[in-house]
Design a protein around this motif. Structure first.
Motif, PDB file in Angstrom:
ATOM      1  N   ALA A  34       6.100 -10.049  11.009  1.00 31.98           N
ATOM      2  CA  ALA A  34       5.227  -9.565  12.074  1.00 31.98           C
ATOM      3  C   ALA A  34       3.792  -9.523  11.576  1.00 31.98           C
ATOM      4  O   ALA A  34       3.539  -9.426  10.365  1.00 31.98           O
ATOM      5  CB  ALA A  34       5.651  -8.154  12.523  1.00 31.98           C
ATOM      6  N   THR A  35       2.844  -9.585  12.513  1.00 31.03           N
ATOM      7  CA  THR A  35       1.436  -9.505  12.136  1.00 31.03           C
ATOM      8  C   THR A  35       1.075  -8.123  11.598  1.00 31.03           C
ATOM      9  O   THR A  35       0.038  -7.955  10.950  1.00 31.03           O
ATOM     10  CB  THR A  35       0.537  -9.843  13.326  1.00 31.03           C
ATOM     11  N   THR A  36       1.904  -7.136  11.853  1.00 30.18           N
ATOM     12  CA  THR A  36       1.694  -5.787  11.314  1.00 30.18           C
ATOM     13  C   THR A  36       2.417  -5.572   9.992  1.00 30.18           C
ATOM     14  O   THR A  36       2.366  -4.481   9.423  1.00 30.18           O
ATOM     15  CB  THR A  36       2.188  -4.737  12.319  1.00 30.18           C
ATOM     16  N   GLY A  37       3.112  -6.620   9.508  1.00 32.00           N
ATOM     17  CA  GLY A  37       3.899  -6.484   8.292  1.00 32.00           C
ATOM     18  C   GLY A  37       3.071  -6.619   7.028  1.00 32.00           C
ATOM     19  O   GLY A  37       1.858  -6.841   7.048  1.00 32.00           O
ATOM     20  N   SER A  48       9.997  -2.741   8.175  1.00 30.75           N
ATOM     21  CA  SER A  48       9.061  -3.117   7.105  1.00 30.75           C
ATOM     22  C   SER A  48       9.005  -4.639   7.011  1.00 30.75           C
ATOM     23  O   SER A  48       9.422  -5.236   6.018  1.00 30.75           O
ATOM     24  CB  SER A  48       9.474  -2.504   5.777  1.00 30.75           C
ATOM     25  N   ARG A  51       4.620 -10.158   6.294  1.00 32.41           N
ATOM     26  CA  ARG A  51       3.476 -10.659   7.051  1.00 32.41           C
ATOM     27  C   ARG A  51       3.493 -12.176   7.184  1.00 32.41           C
ATOM     28  O   ARG A  51       3.095 -12.723   8.204  1.00 32.41           O
ATOM     29  CB  ARG A  51       2.158 -10.227   6.377  1.00 32.41           C
TER      30      ARG A  51
END
Length: 358
Positions: A34-37, A48, A51
């Motif tokens: 994920a882009t938030t990873g 968790s 990215r």
């Protein structure tokens, strides 16, 4: 015919696999990106995520795992033209932005329109490389938008292993490459049994290039390209819609190839045949071509016997001929004393199953 931009990586596939040896993790897991990873040795859980796609695939996954990629942009994140100089960027491998070095299924959670693998600023041979047997990239509703790169003769997706699946993706060229728009999907002669299905490709020099791999190219939407499908030697081309190309399908060095059930509308030439011709071309809807329904350039066959393209629909109940039908007639559509036989012909369009939307 367009030069293969990645021929030099084919011979290095075994070295690639050795470098990307399995980690021994359990098979059949699902890992998340994920882009938030954040990339780490322990990322990949839903809470968790990693990215970068490469961290999940090549550092953590085992053959048989599934990688689910969240919406957003992956690849050269800062647009610098250099991989690995920004946290979470892909690190590349053997000329590709993303090298899928495991036999995994790589899916997006939100579909191709929301999930981009971006190689536009990179001087690399390809964006996504698939050198491992039985790898899957996307499926309808779970695919990716894949660009090509900035280098000469760049390729968006290169398949060099067997039994691959490339499904449900949208492929777009860089749009500003001074060397030209390059290739969309390239299937090399080592990629036996590969399936290219339900993809959308627009604006390439060659949208799909099949080099003797006995691949199946089915239910794709191809438009505004030089060659829609370049078919060299063997393969099956079925149920595709090809529009607005210089040549809808170009067949060269034909082996036991099959072209059937396609709608090939509004191209400069619908089908171009060159070199020895052994293909089966039947039950296609061919109409609206600016020049030829079939352009026959078969210059090597013994006796110049030409091509049989029977049981196709040519845009009118009366068969091939002047507008509104497409023509296959000499001299404008045949070279080297070849002949093209289009009878018997269909008097109404075939029902072609619509391409699956990515």
């Amino acid at each position: 015919m367009m030069r293969s931009p990645l021929s030099r990586i084919i011979g290095r596939t075994l070295a690639t696999l050795a470098l990307l040896a399995c980690t021994g993790s359990a098979h059949g897991r699902t890992l998340y990106v994920a882009t938030t990873g954040l990339d780490s040795a322990a990322c990949g859980a839903k809470t968790s995520a990693c990215r970068s796609i490469g961290q999940a695939v090549n550092a953590l996954a085992a053959d048989g795992d599934t990688i689910v990629v969240g919406p957003g942009r992956y690849g050269d994140l800062d647009g610098s033209g250099t991989l690995g100089d920004s946290p979470g960027e892909e690190t590349g491998g053997f000329g590709c932005v993303l090298l899928i070095g495991r036999a995994v299924t790589l899916l997006s959670s939100d579909g191709a329109a929301a999930t981009v693998i971006d190689g536009r600023n990179l001087q690399m041979d390809c964006n996504v490389g698939m050198p491992v047997d039985a790898t899957q990239l996307g499926k309808p509703g779970k695919g990716f938008t894949v660009t090509n790169t900035y280098s000469q003769d760049s390729t968006a997706i290169i398949a060099t292993a067997a039994d691959l699946a490339i499904r449900g993706n949208q492929l777009v060229p860089t749009g500003y490459n001074p060397q030209g728009p390059g290739l969309g999907i390239q299937i090399t002669d080592t990629a036996q049994g590969t399936v290219v299905e339900a993809n959308q490709l627009t604006g390439f020099a060659t949208a799909i290039y099949v080099l003797g791999a006995n691949a199946t190219v089915t239910q794709n939407q191809i438009s505004q390209s030089g060659y829609g499908i370049l078919l060299a030697n063997s393969g099956t081309v079925r149920g595709n819609v090809i529009t607005g190309c210089y040549q809808g399908i170009h067949i060269v060095d034909s082996g036991p190839a099959t072209v059937t059930g396609n709608s090939i509308y509004g191209n400069q030439d619908a089908i171009f045949i060159s070199d020895p011709f052994l293909a089966t071309i039947t039950k296609n809807n061919i109409a609206g071509s600016n020049l030829c329904g079939v352009r026959n350039g078969d210059k090597y066959s013994a006796g110049k016997v030409g091509a049989v393209v029977a049981n196709n629909y040519w845009g009118a109940a009366t068969g091939p001929g002047p507008d509104p039908a497409d023509t296959v007639e000499a001299p404008s559509c045949t070279y080297f004393n070849s002949t093209t036989t289009a009878t018997p012909f269909a008097t109404k369009p075939f029902k072609v199953k619509a391409p699956i939307r990515p």
